[in-house]
Design an enzyme around this catalytic site. Sequence first.
Site, mmCIF file in Angstrom:
data_model
loop_
_atom_site.group_PDB
_atom_site.id
_atom_site.type_symbol
_atom_site.label_atom_id
_atom_site.label_comp_id
_atom_site.label_asym_id
_atom_site.label_seq_id
_atom_site.Cartn_x
_atom_site.Cartn_y
_atom_site.Cartn_z
ATOM 1 N N GLN A 1 -23.870 -40.961 -22.202
ATOM 2 C CA GLN A 1 -24.094 -40.073 -23.127
ATOM 3 C C GLN A 1 -23.211 -40.373 -24.446
ATOM 4 O OE1 GLN A 1 -27.298 -38.101 -23.792
ATOM 5 N NE2 GLN A 1 -26.248 -38.094 -25.814
ATOM 6 N N ARG B 1 -27.769 -41.051 -10.895
ATOM 7 C CA ARG B 1 -27.692 -39.653 -11.559
ATOM 8 C C ARG B 1 -27.592 -38.618 -10.349
ATOM 9 N NH1 ARG B 1 -30.711 -36.696 -16.679
ATOM 10 N NH2 ARG B 1 -29.103 -37.943 -17.431
ATOM 11 N N HIS C 1 -20.743 -37.324 -18.195
ATOM 12 C CA HIS C 1 -21.931 -37.850 -18.574
ATOM 13 C C HIS C 1 -21.482 -39.260 -19.623
ATOM 14 C CE1 HIS C 1 -25.962 -38.798 -19.439
ATOM 15 N NE2 HIS C 1 -26.377 -37.654 -19.983
ATOM 16 N N ARG D 1 -29.081 -44.182 -27.032
ATOM 17 C CA ARG D 1 -28.619 -43.975 -25.519
ATOM 18 C C ARG D 1 -29.074 -45.609 -25.126
ATOM 19 N NH1 ARG D 1 -28.713 -39.926 -22.377
ATOM 20 N NH2 ARG D 1 -28.217 -41.473 -20.782
ATOM 21 N N CYS E 1 -27.149 -33.661 -26.906
ATOM 22 C CA CYS E 1 -27.535 -34.834 -26.033
ATOM 23 C C CYS E 1 -28.865 -34.493 -25.479
ATOM 24 C CB CYS E 1 -26.952 -34.701 -24.696
ATOM 25 S SG CYS E 1 -26.938 -33.207 -23.795
ATOM 26 N N ASP F 1 -24.456 -28.181 -26.072
ATOM 27 C CA ASP F 1 -25.130 -28.459 -24.980
ATOM 28 C C ASP F 1 -25.930 -27.198 -24.390
ATOM 29 O OD1 ASP F 1 -26.451 -29.980 -22.913
ATOM 30 O OD2 ASP F 1 -24.674 -30.226 -21.562
#
Length: 301
Positions: free
Chosen positions: A132, A102, A129, A288, A260, A220
Amino acid sequence: MKHFLKLLDCTTEEIVGMLNLADQLKYELKHGIPHRHLEGKSLGMIFEKASTRTRVSFEVGMYQLGGHPLFLSSKDLQIGRGEPVQDTARVLSRFLDGIMIRTFEQAEVEALAEYGSIPVINGLTDFCHPCQIMADLMTIREFKGKLEGLKMCFIGDGNNMMNSLIVGALKTGMSIDVACPEGYEPPKEILDFAAEYGDLFHMYRNPMDAAKDADVVITDVWASMGQEEEAKKRALAFEGYQINKDLMAAAKSDAMVLHCLPAHRGEEITADVFEEHAAEIFEEAENRLHAQKAVLVTLMK
Ligand code: CP
Ligand code: NVA
């Protein structure tokens, strides 16, 4: 599939194959059926940004698969003191069987894959991402029974989440309409990809236009990790780009809501809509684990 760096690299068959495997691994976990596909394998997890879900789901996922996860904070690695990613990749490839990273720059993840000799998984960059979105697609399939023909809507920033949702939705037969303020559009690479899908993608300024008849409504945060100093400016720019009762009235009456997480109630989503759709949002968070185990098995078994 050698790496999982961005959904743009994946075929529809690869995405759907991993979603099917994720469903199977979830079933096996719930029924106590062991699936130790990665016995004796080690995954290094490099974090240059904070994380709750990604860290815990990868770590627990590796344990459940019989493997060994190592949490590697960039603060403690030499990478944090300037050791080149090209060297880090070649060294870690000698110890590990896979790397999850990440970080900020997509180019760093791509370089890790290029210089290393083991699978690399993108656990979030500023650009995308993908892990996700695997969980999001899995959750939509669980609640709606299919993906093809459904309409997704994303309200907010043209960031890693919007980018990956556009690619993930279009590659799995969904249509997607997005709404973002001027200056916060997704990058050209994503818009060029979406343009190949004609009427299955629209970008609007007015959130109501994007939400019309949607089956799934997603948002988001307005300021992502690394954009903290822009938070005030962004709060002004994104005013009105909120999932609330009025917006949901434009979507289908049985529309799902996904986020998310972490969520900022009162900013991108109201507390009432969030709580009304908590079952979907927290299933998405749980997924996830299952979706990433499918990615790990696909790349590392
Ligand atoms: N959604 C997500 O990636 O959460 P974390 O930042 O907690 O990992
Ligand atoms: N866009 C957010 C997603 C967090 C999971 C960020 O990058 O901070």
